[in-house]
Design an enzyme around this catalytic site. Sequence first.
Site, PDB file in Angstrom:
ATOM      1  N   ASN A 119       0.685  -1.188  -0.035  1.00 18.84           N
ATOM      2  CA  ASN A 119       0.071   0.098   0.063  1.00 18.84           C
ATOM      3  C   ASN A 119       0.864   1.248  -0.033  1.00 18.84           C
ATOM      4  O   ASN A 119       0.443   2.252  -0.353  1.00 18.84           O
ATOM      5  CB  ASN A 119      -0.970  -0.189   1.294  1.00 18.84           C
ATOM      6  N   HIS A 120       1.941   1.264   0.302  1.00 21.26           N
ATOM      7  CA  HIS A 120       2.961   2.359   0.797  1.00 21.26           C
ATOM      8  C   HIS A 120       2.928   3.105  -0.551  1.00 21.26           C
ATOM      9  O   HIS A 120       3.149   2.369  -1.746  1.00 21.26           O
ATOM     10  CB  HIS A 120       4.048   2.118   1.146  1.00 21.26           C
ATOM     11  N   SER A 170      -4.382   2.931  -8.636  1.00 21.14           N
ATOM     12  CA  SER A 170      -5.377   3.889  -8.598  1.00 21.14           C
ATOM     13  C   SER A 170      -5.963   4.018  -9.966  1.00 21.14           C
ATOM     14  O   SER A 170      -5.506   3.451 -10.977  1.00 21.14           O
ATOM     15  CB  SER A 170      -4.252   5.127  -8.368  1.00 21.14           C
ATOM     16  N   TYR A 183       4.041   9.448 -10.690  1.00 21.00           N
ATOM     17  CA  TYR A 183       3.067   8.604  -9.740  1.00 21.00           C
ATOM     18  C   TYR A 183       2.171   7.406 -10.833  1.00 21.00           C
ATOM     19  O   TYR A 183       2.258   6.477 -10.563  1.00 21.00           O
ATOM     20  CB  TYR A 183       2.276   9.384  -8.979  1.00 21.00           C
TER      21      TYR A 183
HETATM   22  N1  LIG Z   1      -5.496   9.129  -1.389  1.00 19.51           N
HETATM   23  C1  LIG Z   1      -5.963   8.700  -2.383  1.00 19.51           C
HETATM   24  O1  LIG Z   1      -6.587   9.653  -3.135  1.00 19.51           O
HETATM   25  C2  LIG Z   1      -5.404   7.654  -3.300  1.00 19.51           C
HETATM   26  C3  LIG Z   1      -5.970   7.608  -4.601  1.00 19.51           C
HETATM   27  C4  LIG Z   1      -5.779   6.554  -5.496  1.00 19.51           C
HETATM   28  C5  LIG Z   1      -4.856   5.522  -4.777  1.00 19.51           C
HETATM   29  N2  LIG Z   1      -4.519   5.833  -3.733  1.00 19.51           N
HETATM   30  C6  LIG Z   1      -3.289   4.666  -3.058  1.00 19.51           C
HETATM   31  O2  LIG Z   1      -3.643   4.344  -1.702  1.00 19.51           O
HETATM   32  C7  LIG Z   1      -2.438   3.817  -1.124  1.00 19.51           C
HETATM   33  C8  LIG Z   1      -2.324   4.711   0.220  1.00 19.51           C
HETATM   34  O3  LIG Z   1      -2.649   6.194   0.256  1.00 19.51           O
HETATM   35  P1  LIG Z   1      -2.679   7.163   1.125  1.00 19.51           P
HETATM   36  O4  LIG Z   1      -3.691   8.100   0.592  1.00 19.51           O
HETATM   37  O5  LIG Z   1      -3.160   6.352   2.306  1.00 19.51           O
HETATM   38  O6  LIG Z   1      -1.420   7.580   1.470  1.00 19.51           O
HETATM   39  P2  LIG Z   1      -0.643   8.094   2.828  1.00 19.51           P
HETATM   40  O7  LIG Z   1      -1.636   8.612   3.818  1.00 19.51           O
HETATM   41  O8  LIG Z   1       0.649   9.435   2.167  1.00 19.51           O
HETATM   42  O9  LIG Z   1       0.291   7.231   3.305  1.00 19.51           O
HETATM   43  C9  LIG Z   1       1.408   6.856   2.508  1.00 19.51           C
HETATM   44  C10 LIG Z   1       2.097   5.765   3.615  1.00 19.51           C
HETATM   45  O10 LIG Z   1       3.381   5.221   3.027  1.00 19.51           O
HETATM   46  C11 LIG Z   1       4.307   5.528   3.842  1.00 19.51           C
HETATM   47  N3  LIG Z   1       5.383   5.829   3.147  1.00 19.51           N
HETATM   48  C12 LIG Z   1       5.950   7.150   2.420  1.00 19.51           C
HETATM   49  N4  LIG Z   1       7.257   7.039   2.128  1.00 19.51           N
HETATM   50  C13 LIG Z   1       7.656   5.693   2.341  1.00 19.51           C
HETATM   51  C14 LIG Z   1       8.737   5.173   1.924  1.00 19.51           C
HETATM   52  N5  LIG Z   1      10.016   5.916   1.436  1.00 19.51           N
HETATM   53  N6  LIG Z   1       9.121   3.957   2.353  1.00 19.51           N
HETATM   54  C15 LIG Z   1       8.238   3.218   3.124  1.00 19.51           C
HETATM   55  N7  LIG Z   1       6.814   3.863   3.349  1.00 19.51           N
HETATM   56  C16 LIG Z   1       6.780   5.026   3.095  1.00 19.51           C
HETATM   57  C17 LIG Z   1       4.004   6.608   4.795  1.00 19.51           C
HETATM   58  O11 LIG Z   1       4.435   6.812   6.089  1.00 19.51           O
HETATM   59  P3  LIG Z   1       5.996   7.548   6.243  1.00 19.51           P
HETATM   60  O12 LIG Z   1       5.967   8.680   5.961  1.00 19.51           O
HETATM   61  O13 LIG Z   1       6.047   7.118   8.077  1.00 19.51           O
HETATM   62  O14 LIG Z   1       7.139   6.499   5.630  1.00 19.51           O
HETATM   63  C18 LIG Z   1       2.334   6.241   4.989  1.00 19.51           C
HETATM   64  O15 LIG Z   1       2.409   5.209   5.951  1.00 19.51           O
HETATM   65  C19 LIG Z   1      -1.244   4.147  -2.038  1.00 19.51           C
HETATM   66  O16 LIG Z   1      -0.917   3.258  -2.936  1.00 19.51           O
HETATM   67  C20 LIG Z   1      -1.760   5.089  -3.139  1.00 19.51           C
HETATM   68  O17 LIG Z   1      -1.356   5.335  -4.268  1.00 19.51           O
HETATM   69  C21 LIG Z   1      -4.856   6.757  -2.731  1.00 19.51           C
END
Ligand SMILES: NC(=O)c1ccc[n+]([C@@H]2O[C@H](COP(=O)([O-])OP(=O)(O)OC[C@H]3O[C@@H](n4cnc5c(N)ncnc54)[C@H](OP(=O)(O)O)[C@@H]3O)[C@@H](O)[C@H]2O)c1
Length: 293
Positions: A119-120, A170, A183
């Site tokens: 998921n990250h 996504s 991305y």
């Molecule tokens: N939110 C949306 O609108 C949306 C839309 C489509 C798809 N998605 C997908 O859903 C998933 C989760 O998205 P989200 O919105 O929940 O994102 P988020 O809140 O930004 O969470 C991202 C996570 O990844 C970790 N992370 C960041 N950089 C990292 C690194 N270099 N190594 C390891 N971990 C890392 C972050 O924690 P740390 O900073 O502590 O490392 C955090 O736990 C992603 O795959 C995203 O592409 C989200």
Amino acid sequence: MGLILKIFIPLLGLALAYYFYSAPENFNEEMLRGKRVIVTGASSGIGEQMAYHLARMETHLLLTARTEAKLQKVVERCLELGAASARYVSGSMEDTTFPDVVVKEAENTWGGLDMLILNHIGFSHFNYFNGDVEHVRKLLETNFVSYVAMTVSALPMLKESDGSITVISSMAGRIGTPFIAPYSATKFALEGFFSSLRHEFIIEKVNVSITLCVLGYIDTDSAVRAVSHAVWDTPAPKEECALEIIKSGALRQRELYYPPRLVSNLLLLHAIAPDFLDSLIRNNYKLENIRRT
Ligand SMILES: NC(=O)c1ccc[n+]([C@@H]2O[C@H](COP(=O)([O-])OP(=O)(O)OC[C@H]3O[C@@H](n4cnc5c(N)ncnc54)[C@H](OP(=O)(O)O)[C@@H]3O)[C@@H](O)[C@H]2O)c1
Ligand SMILES: *[C@@H]1O[C@H](CO)[C@@H](O)[C@H](O)[C@H]1NC(C)=O
């Protein structure tokens, strides 16, 4: 017209019959009790919400992300919510050795694994592509290659448990949209890789399911911070999104669309009228709010 009647209608009938007869069993929280689950990117957003749902379902959890302080809090909360056990490993997926470290931690603690939830994502600007090739290279490592590496390390355990892999993708992994080129590339890469791998698992009778989750705009802090000034849409709730992801993985579904109606409609429009959809997409941005950096 004759051709449509002769070929399309019977095919549609077959597809519908297949769909209804192979309708998956219903989700039941008991399915997950005692399962050993890794969730990456679990310190915030959708990953954090998945951890809380899985905790309520009494699973064993191994969470990972970079920020130790946040992971500690999430683990504490998971234990309060009823997790069978919960621990974390902190580190960056930009570090090519880290995926294996996480999987080894699961192996050493549990001696096995049932679900791998990938998921990250690493940070990426929401803006015109600025020509930064090094950023693309790093983002591919974090958002794509590390998913492959986790899968490779975890596969022996997943084969043994008839386990599952859930990959969070996504809409941007299916349809090009502006201001997120690096991305989008990493999400297309995931879709290609894991769709290909799913075929090979089936051919080789490897009973490990692969679920690709195609998500629209979700109300996580980071997504809202990145795009709310530039789009008209209202984001969907991260709590429900997280639950739907868990269900689709547990039911071993091929893919999840969330929010379902919106994603299905956009993909259908993309298939039948791609230029029209592209113009709708471009009209959906408040371009005056996006300044080149
Ligand atoms: N939110 C949306 O609108 C949306 C839309 C489509 C798809 N998605 C997908 O859903 C998933 C989760 O998205 P989200 O919105 O929940 O994102 P988020 O809140 O930004 O969470 C991202 C996570 O990844 C970790 N992370 C960041 N950089 C990292 C690194 N270099 N190594 C390891 N971990 C890392 C972050 O924690 P740390 O900073 O502590 O490392 C955090 O736990 C992603 O795959 C995203 O592409 C989200
Ligand atoms: C594959 O694994 C699932 C989940 O554990 C199980 O329900 C199913 O029976 C297995 N299929 C085969 C062919 O072993």
